[in-house]
Design an enzyme around this catalytic site. Structure first.
Site, PDB file in Angstrom:
ATOM      1  N   ARG A   2       0.849  -1.177   0.000  1.00  0.00           N
ATOM      2  CA  ARG A   2       0.000   0.000   0.000  1.00  0.00           C
ATOM      3  C   ARG A   2       0.891   1.235   0.000  1.00  0.00           C
ATOM      4  O   ARG A   2       2.060   1.192   0.408  1.00  0.00           O
ATOM      5  CB  ARG A   2      -0.895   0.032   1.242  1.00  0.00           C
ATOM      6  CG  ARG A   2      -1.873  -1.126   1.360  1.00  0.00           C
ATOM      7  CD  ARG A   2      -2.694  -0.981   2.634  1.00  0.00           C
ATOM      8  NE  ARG A   2      -3.701  -2.033   2.770  1.00  0.00           N
ATOM      9  CZ  ARG A   2      -3.537  -3.145   3.465  1.00  0.00           C
ATOM     10  NH1 ARG A   2      -2.386  -3.360   4.108  1.00  0.00           N
ATOM     11  NH2 ARG A   2      -4.503  -4.045   3.546  1.00  0.00           N
ATOM     12  N   HIS A  37      -1.887   2.572  -6.200  1.00  0.00           N
ATOM     13  CA  HIS A  37      -2.711   1.394  -5.962  1.00  0.00           C
ATOM     14  C   HIS A  37      -2.787   0.510  -7.198  1.00  0.00           C
ATOM     15  O   HIS A  37      -3.067  -0.690  -7.091  1.00  0.00           O
ATOM     16  CB  HIS A  37      -4.104   1.812  -5.495  1.00  0.00           C
ATOM     17  CG  HIS A  37      -4.567   1.045  -4.286  1.00  0.00           C
ATOM     18  ND1 HIS A  37      -3.846   1.003  -3.114  1.00  0.00           N
ATOM     19  CD2 HIS A  37      -5.643   0.252  -4.086  1.00  0.00           C
ATOM     20  CE1 HIS A  37      -4.483   0.236  -2.230  1.00  0.00           C
ATOM     21  NE2 HIS A  37      -5.567  -0.240  -2.807  1.00  0.00           N
ATOM     22  N   TYR A  54      -9.939 -10.044  -7.225  1.00  0.00           N
ATOM     23  CA  TYR A  54      -8.926 -10.288  -8.254  1.00  0.00           C
ATOM     24  C   TYR A  54      -9.206 -11.535  -9.071  1.00  0.00           C
ATOM     25  O   TYR A  54      -8.646 -11.696 -10.156  1.00  0.00           O
ATOM     26  CB  TYR A  54      -7.535 -10.365  -7.614  1.00  0.00           C
ATOM     27  CG  TYR A  54      -7.145  -9.060  -6.970  1.00  0.00           C
ATOM     28  CD1 TYR A  54      -6.785  -7.964  -7.737  1.00  0.00           C
ATOM     29  CD2 TYR A  54      -7.169  -8.913  -5.585  1.00  0.00           C
ATOM     30  CE1 TYR A  54      -6.454  -6.753  -7.150  1.00  0.00           C
ATOM     31  CE2 TYR A  54      -6.837  -7.705  -4.993  1.00  0.00           C
ATOM     32  CZ  TYR A  54      -6.485  -6.637  -5.782  1.00  0.00           C
ATOM     33  OH  TYR A  54      -6.172  -5.443  -5.199  1.00  0.00           O
ATOM     34  N   LYS A  95      -2.563  -2.149   7.769  1.00  0.00           N
ATOM     35  CA  LYS A  95      -3.758  -1.624   8.430  1.00  0.00           C
ATOM     36  C   LYS A  95      -3.930  -2.277   9.800  1.00  0.00           C
ATOM     37  O   LYS A  95      -3.639  -3.446   9.987  1.00  0.00           O
ATOM     38  CB  LYS A  95      -4.990  -1.883   7.564  1.00  0.00           C
ATOM     39  CG  LYS A  95      -5.076  -0.999   6.335  1.00  0.00           C
ATOM     40  CD  LYS A  95      -6.395  -1.196   5.612  1.00  0.00           C
ATOM     41  CE  LYS A  95      -6.536  -0.242   4.443  1.00  0.00           C
ATOM     42  NZ  LYS A  95      -7.821  -0.443   3.731  1.00  0.00           N
ATOM     43  N   HIS A 153      -4.795  -8.765   3.623  1.00  0.00           N
ATOM     44  CA  HIS A 153      -6.247  -8.661   3.746  1.00  0.00           C
ATOM     45  C   HIS A 153      -6.734  -9.500   4.913  1.00  0.00           C
ATOM     46  O   HIS A 153      -6.389 -10.689   5.021  1.00  0.00           O
ATOM     47  CB  HIS A 153      -6.931  -9.152   2.466  1.00  0.00           C
ATOM     48  CG  HIS A 153      -6.814  -8.213   1.314  1.00  0.00           C
ATOM     49  ND1 HIS A 153      -7.008  -8.605  -0.001  1.00  0.00           N
ATOM     50  CD2 HIS A 153      -6.517  -6.888   1.264  1.00  0.00           C
ATOM     51  CE1 HIS A 153      -6.840  -7.572  -0.794  1.00  0.00           C
ATOM     52  NE2 HIS A 153      -6.542  -6.520  -0.057  1.00  0.00           N
ATOM     53  N   ARG A 157      -0.213  -2.092  -6.805  1.00  0.00           N
ATOM     54  CA  ARG A 157      -0.652  -3.125  -5.852  1.00  0.00           C
ATOM     55  C   ARG A 157      -1.678  -4.050  -6.509  1.00  0.00           C
ATOM     56  O   ARG A 157      -1.604  -5.278  -6.368  1.00  0.00           O
ATOM     57  CB  ARG A 157      -1.237  -2.447  -4.614  1.00  0.00           C
ATOM     58  CG  ARG A 157      -1.809  -3.403  -3.558  1.00  0.00           C
ATOM     59  CD  ARG A 157      -2.146  -2.603  -2.307  1.00  0.00           C
ATOM     60  NE  ARG A 157      -3.088  -3.271  -1.428  1.00  0.00           N
ATOM     61  CZ  ARG A 157      -2.735  -4.128  -0.473  1.00  0.00           C
ATOM     62  NH1 ARG A 157      -1.479  -4.446  -0.304  1.00  0.00           N
ATOM     63  NH2 ARG A 157      -3.660  -4.662   0.314  1.00  0.00           N
TER      64      ARG A 157
END
Length: 319
Positions: free
Chosen positions: A156, A249, A284, A180, A275, A252
């Protein structure tokens, strides 16, 4: 009718004006937020007025559902309709407080779901062309290293800008990132990214003081900001002949899509991306469906076309 510019009757406009004053003075909302409420509620009021609704207390849940359907026919997506419904619910909460209505007709009404927007991905050949371009100065040496790291590791933007010198183990080919929720993960770094890192570390002392911990620094020696990284990637794309506008992004997304396309290992891609929910990673799988279908058509014995009377006019693609 769009309804947005139609002037409302006093019966409809007076409560709306009082609500906007309430938002600005009591709730301390910004002028921009108040303007947004005004536009959405003005549009709803004009729609009601066109259907001879005389006052806000005459509105039923059925009316709100019809309005949602009308917005959808007007071309609004699920998110925009959800914003309209939120404004209507908030307005009726205020009217209930003021005892001007008996209930909130929008309370249990939900917007239609929007189709999930697929992330944009650059193709492998284009990325190879951009990342194989030679840097012209020390800042471009830094830029190439940043972009190689993003594509090699699926970072990220905030993870990239937050890297310190000791985040990367060049000998072990690993990078430690803080994602995150302050969750740390260790990622492999590809050969090309390690080469670019070596080039950057050779010129970095000319920009940064010895006490600076940030891996990527600006021309003034401070940690490079997210906005600066975005600008430099856009600049790199223009200078090196990108076919589309580049943003962090996208690198990524491209990392995830290309890796999934090659490996088919959704769980591994989930771990690499950081994730928490595999459903986030599953987007994806849609991106490479056409590729997988093409491979299937070319490879499966029951899908491959055979030379015969049915396809004499067609030449099968080479696997």
């Amino acid at each position: 009718m769009s309804g947005a510019a139609e002037e409302l009757t006093d019966v409809l406009s007076a409560p709306l004006s009082a609500f906007l004053v309430h938002l600005a003075s009591e709730k301390r909302h910004s002028p921009r937020t108040c303007d947004s409420y005004q536009r959405d509620l003005q549009r709803f009021g004009a729609w009601l007025q066109g259907r001879q609704a005389s006052a806000w207390h005459d509105v039923s849940g059925h009316d709100v559902r019809r309005y949602v359907a009308w917005l959808s026919r007007e071309g609004l997506g699920g998110r925009s309709i959800a914003r309209h419904l939120s404004a209507i619910r908030r307005f009726y909460q205020y009217l209930l407080r003021e005892k001007q209505v008996r209930d909130n007709p929008a309370l249990d009404i939900r917007a239609p779901k929007s189709g999930r927007r697929l992330p944009r991905v650059a193709d492998v050949d284009q990325l190879n062309h951009l990342l194989d371009a030679r840097p012209d100065d020390s800042l471009e040496v830094r830029d190439l290293c940043m972009f190689e790291m993003m594509y090699s590791c699926g970072l990220r933007l905030s993870e990239l800008s937050g890297l310190d010198l000791d985040s990367v183990d060049a000998r072990g080919g690993e990078v430690r990132v803080l994602g995150k929720g302050s969750k740390e993960r260790v990622l492999p770094v590809g050969r090309k990214a390690l080469q670019a890192l070596s080039g950057w570390l050779a010129v970095r002392p000319g920009l940064a003081e010895e006490s600076q911990r940030a891996l990527f620094v600006s021309q003034r020696g401070g940690r490079l900001s997210n906005r600066s990284i975005q600008a430099r990637l856009g600049r790199w794309g223009v200078a090196k002949g990108a076919e589309q506008r580049l943003h962090p992004h996208m690198l990524r997304h491209s990392f995830a899509s290309h890796l999934l396309e090659s490996s088919g290992d959704l769980r591994a891609v989930q771990e690499l991306l950081g994730h928490a929910d595999i459903a986030t990673t599953q987007v994806y799988t849609h991106l490479d469906f056409q590729h997988l279908a093409r491979v299937y058509d070319q490879s499966h014995p029951r899908a491959r076309r055979r030379n015969g009377s049915d396809d004499q006019q067609q030449t099968p693609e080479t696997p």
